[in-house]
Design a protein around this motif. Sequence first.
Motif, PDB file in Angstrom:
ATOM      1  N   LEU A 181       0.786  -1.180   0.028  1.00 60.55           N
ATOM      2  CA  LEU A 181       0.168   0.038  -0.031  1.00 60.55           C
ATOM      3  C   LEU A 181       0.842   1.171   0.195  1.00 60.55           C
ATOM      4  O   LEU A 181       1.837   1.122   0.870  1.00 60.55           O
ATOM      5  N   ASP A 182       0.585   2.212  -0.913  1.00 62.05           N
ATOM      6  CA  ASP A 182       1.211   3.429  -1.046  1.00 62.05           C
ATOM      7  C   ASP A 182       0.751   4.612   0.147  1.00 62.05           C
ATOM      8  O   ASP A 182      -0.075   4.239   0.627  1.00 62.05           O
ATOM      9  N   GLU A 183       1.265   5.501   0.134  1.00 58.44           N
ATOM     10  CA  GLU A 183       1.225   6.599   1.047  1.00 58.44           C
ATOM     11  C   GLU A 183      -0.379   7.137   0.949  1.00 58.44           C
ATOM     12  O   GLU A 183      -0.901   7.393   1.746  1.00 58.44           O
ATOM     13  N   ASP A 184      -0.861   7.345  -0.447  1.00 60.75           N
ATOM     14  CA  ASP A 184      -1.880   7.876  -0.551  1.00 60.75           C
ATOM     15  C   ASP A 184      -3.132   6.802  -0.259  1.00 60.75           C
ATOM     16  O   ASP A 184      -4.189   7.276   0.428  1.00 60.75           O
ATOM     17  N   GLN A 185      -2.810   5.687  -0.449  1.00 61.10           N
ATOM     18  CA  GLN A 185      -3.702   4.487   0.108  1.00 61.10           C
ATOM     19  C   GLN A 185      -3.861   4.416   1.323  1.00 61.10           C
ATOM     20  O   GLN A 185      -5.020   4.352   2.127  1.00 61.10           O
ATOM     21  N   LEU A 186      -2.787   4.606   2.155  1.00 64.81           N
ATOM     22  CA  LEU A 186      -2.903   4.627   3.652  1.00 64.81           C
ATOM     23  C   LEU A 186      -3.563   5.785   4.048  1.00 64.81           C
ATOM     24  O   LEU A 186      -4.352   5.707   5.162  1.00 64.81           O
ATOM     25  N   ARG A 187      -3.546   6.929   3.681  1.00 65.90           N
ATOM     26  CA  ARG A 187      -3.982   8.242   3.987  1.00 65.90           C
ATOM     27  C   ARG A 187      -5.555   8.004   3.695  1.00 65.90           C
ATOM     28  O   ARG A 187      -6.517   8.593   4.493  1.00 65.90           O
ATOM     29  N   ALA A 188      -6.032   7.279   2.603  1.00 67.21           N
ATOM     30  CA  ALA A 188      -7.248   7.234   2.466  1.00 67.21           C
ATOM     31  C   ALA A 188      -8.181   6.324   3.424  1.00 67.21           C
ATOM     32  O   ALA A 188      -9.329   6.418   3.599  1.00 67.21           O
ATOM     33  N   LYS A 189      -7.090   5.376   4.186  1.00 65.56           N
ATOM     34  CA  LYS A 189      -7.565   4.463   5.119  1.00 65.56           C
ATOM     35  C   LYS A 189      -7.745   5.113   6.582  1.00 65.56           C
ATOM     36  O   LYS A 189      -7.987   4.653   7.710  1.00 65.56           O
ATOM     37  N   GLY A 190      -7.439   6.536   6.494  1.00 68.29           N
ATOM     38  CA  GLY A 190      -7.326   7.218   7.588  1.00 68.29           C
ATOM     39  C   GLY A 190      -6.168   7.591   8.591  1.00 68.29           C
ATOM     40  O   GLY A 190      -6.240   8.183   9.479  1.00 68.29           O
ATOM     41  N   TYR A 191      -4.991   6.878   8.085  1.00 70.63           N
ATOM     42  CA  TYR A 191      -3.452   6.999   8.670  1.00 70.63           C
ATOM     43  C   TYR A 191      -3.317   8.493   8.459  1.00 70.63           C
ATOM     44  O   TYR A 191      -3.116   9.036   7.397  1.00 70.63           O
ATOM     45  N   ASP A 192      -2.558   9.168   9.327  1.00 67.05           N
ATOM     46  CA  ASP A 192      -2.148  10.570   9.249  1.00 67.05           C
ATOM     47  C   ASP A 192      -0.704  10.350   8.926  1.00 67.05           C
ATOM     48  O   ASP A 192      -0.287  10.734   8.052  1.00 67.05           O
ATOM     49  N   LYS A 193       0.147   9.880   9.820  1.00 67.55           N
ATOM     50  CA  LYS A 193       1.624   9.802   9.684  1.00 67.55           C
ATOM     51  C   LYS A 193       1.928   8.524   8.949  1.00 67.55           C
ATOM     52  O   LYS A 193       1.550   7.328   9.654  1.00 67.55           O
ATOM     53  N   THR A 194       2.409   8.591   7.624  1.00 66.27           N
ATOM     54  CA  THR A 194       2.538   7.110   6.833  1.00 66.27           C
ATOM     55  C   THR A 194       3.753   7.027   6.205  1.00 66.27           C
ATOM     56  O   THR A 194       4.208   8.201   5.609  1.00 66.27           O
ATOM     57  N   PRO A 195       4.518   6.068   6.066  1.00 68.34           N
ATOM     58  CA  PRO A 195       5.605   5.807   5.288  1.00 68.34           C
ATOM     59  C   PRO A 195       5.234   5.720   4.084  1.00 68.34           C
ATOM     60  O   PRO A 195       3.907   5.747   3.288  1.00 68.34           O
ATOM     61  N   ASP A 196       6.058   5.854   3.001  1.00 70.31           N
ATOM     62  CA  ASP A 196       6.012   5.737   1.654  1.00 70.31           C
ATOM     63  C   ASP A 196       5.228   4.432   1.194  1.00 70.31           C
ATOM     64  O   ASP A 196       4.294   4.463   0.260  1.00 70.31           O
ATOM     65  N   PHE A 197       5.700   3.212   1.654  1.00 68.23           N
ATOM     66  CA  PHE A 197       5.053   1.933   1.597  1.00 68.23           C
ATOM     67  C   PHE A 197       4.907   1.018   2.549  1.00 68.23           C
ATOM     68  O   PHE A 197       5.867   0.928   3.365  1.00 68.23           O
ATOM     69  N   ILE A 198       3.676   0.467   2.731  1.00 67.21           N
ATOM     70  CA  ILE A 198       3.592  -0.593   3.725  1.00 67.21           C
ATOM     71  C   ILE A 198       3.654  -2.016   2.787  1.00 67.21           C
ATOM     72  O   ILE A 198       2.826  -2.033   1.780  1.00 67.21           O
ATOM     73  N   LEU A 199       4.433  -2.846   3.190  1.00 64.87           N
ATOM     74  CA  LEU A 199       4.426  -4.367   2.404  1.00 64.87           C
ATOM     75  C   LEU A 199       3.339  -5.119   2.939  1.00 64.87           C
ATOM     76  O   LEU A 199       3.062  -5.278   4.207  1.00 64.87           O
ATOM     77  N   GLN A 200       2.442  -5.523   1.824  1.00 72.16           N
ATOM     78  CA  GLN A 200       1.392  -6.640   2.269  1.00 72.16           C
ATOM     79  C   GLN A 200       0.949  -7.460   0.923  1.00 72.16           C
ATOM     80  O   GLN A 200       1.652  -7.238  -0.180  1.00 72.16           O
ATOM     81  N   VAL A 201       0.191  -8.384   1.309  1.00 72.15           N
ATOM     82  CA  VAL A 201      -0.271  -9.019   0.060  1.00 72.15           C
ATOM     83  C   VAL A 201      -1.974  -8.976   0.414  1.00 72.15           C
ATOM     84  O   VAL A 201      -2.350  -8.859   1.212  1.00 72.15           O
ATOM     85  N   PRO A 202      -2.621  -9.438  -0.931  1.00 71.17           N
ATOM     86  CA  PRO A 202      -4.148  -9.356  -0.832  1.00 71.17           C
ATOM     87  C   PRO A 202      -4.586 -10.308   0.325  1.00 71.17           C
ATOM     88  O   PRO A 202      -4.005 -11.259   0.697  1.00 71.17           O
TER      89      PRO A 202
END
Length: 287
Positions: A181-202
């Motif tokens: 998940l990238d920064e924009d996707q994380l912020r869309a989920k409601g996170y304020d301070k986010t790294p550039d990328f969170i590693l995950q799988v579907p």
Amino acid sequence: MILTKAQYDEIAQCLVSVPPTRQSLRKLKQRFPSQSQATLLSIFSQEYQKHIKRTHAKHHTPEAIESYYQRYLNGVGRNGAAPVLLELANEVDHAPSLMARIILERFLQEHEETPPSKSVINSMLRDPSQIPDGVLANQVYQCIVNDCCYGPLVDCIKHAIGHEHEVLLRDLLLEKNLSFLDEDQLRAKGYDKTPDFILQVPVVMLCPLAVEGHIIHWIESKASFGDECSHHAYLHDQFWSYWNRFGPGLVIYWYGFIQELDCNRERGILLKACFPTDIVTLCHSLA
């Protein structure tokens, strides 16, 4: 490019008495030919910004501002085409773009009925053709294009370089078939301070990455050199917040860092100067 503290201090010491010009950067490259141009430019810019912060107050006293403004008026009165503001900035050891801001604000205070807002000043610095005085517009333009550390042109370049490296990191993650998940996707989920990328799988599968025996959950891209000042600020303002929320992570300083700063590996923050090649994906179901 990873430097020891001693190597970094040697470079920083060479910058103490040189002006922030492209010619100085060329001389720095000649003095340290084994270092990359990008690394030296990043160090060059950071050291100069520290100097400007240390000396900022003395350039913004009412007496200093009035002195600079009168010198500007006298200078353009003699020759409006000469780089009066640029030479004044170099003489008093202040960033040309910041000197341009001082004189522009003082000029508008004198010629406008109401004090100029910050947004108006910023707009005029980005586009000097908006300045109602042609001579001053040209003087400001000369300062902006000749400033290699401050100003709207430098800000635009830094933003573009930062974005370029985020895109590069995204491409490398995709090349390794790593879901994220990238920064924009994380912020869309409601996170304020986010790294550039969170590693995950579907399907709610967390996919941490093992780097040199350390598992990481997030990656932050920094298109700069990691010196003590910037790294400690990032730790306080960003990295430890990411660690608290997402677990261990990796910071990539694309232009290198001071080796001794990579001291938080066991606590969960790793530093690298490039994307790691020795990685192992470990998938664990959260169900």
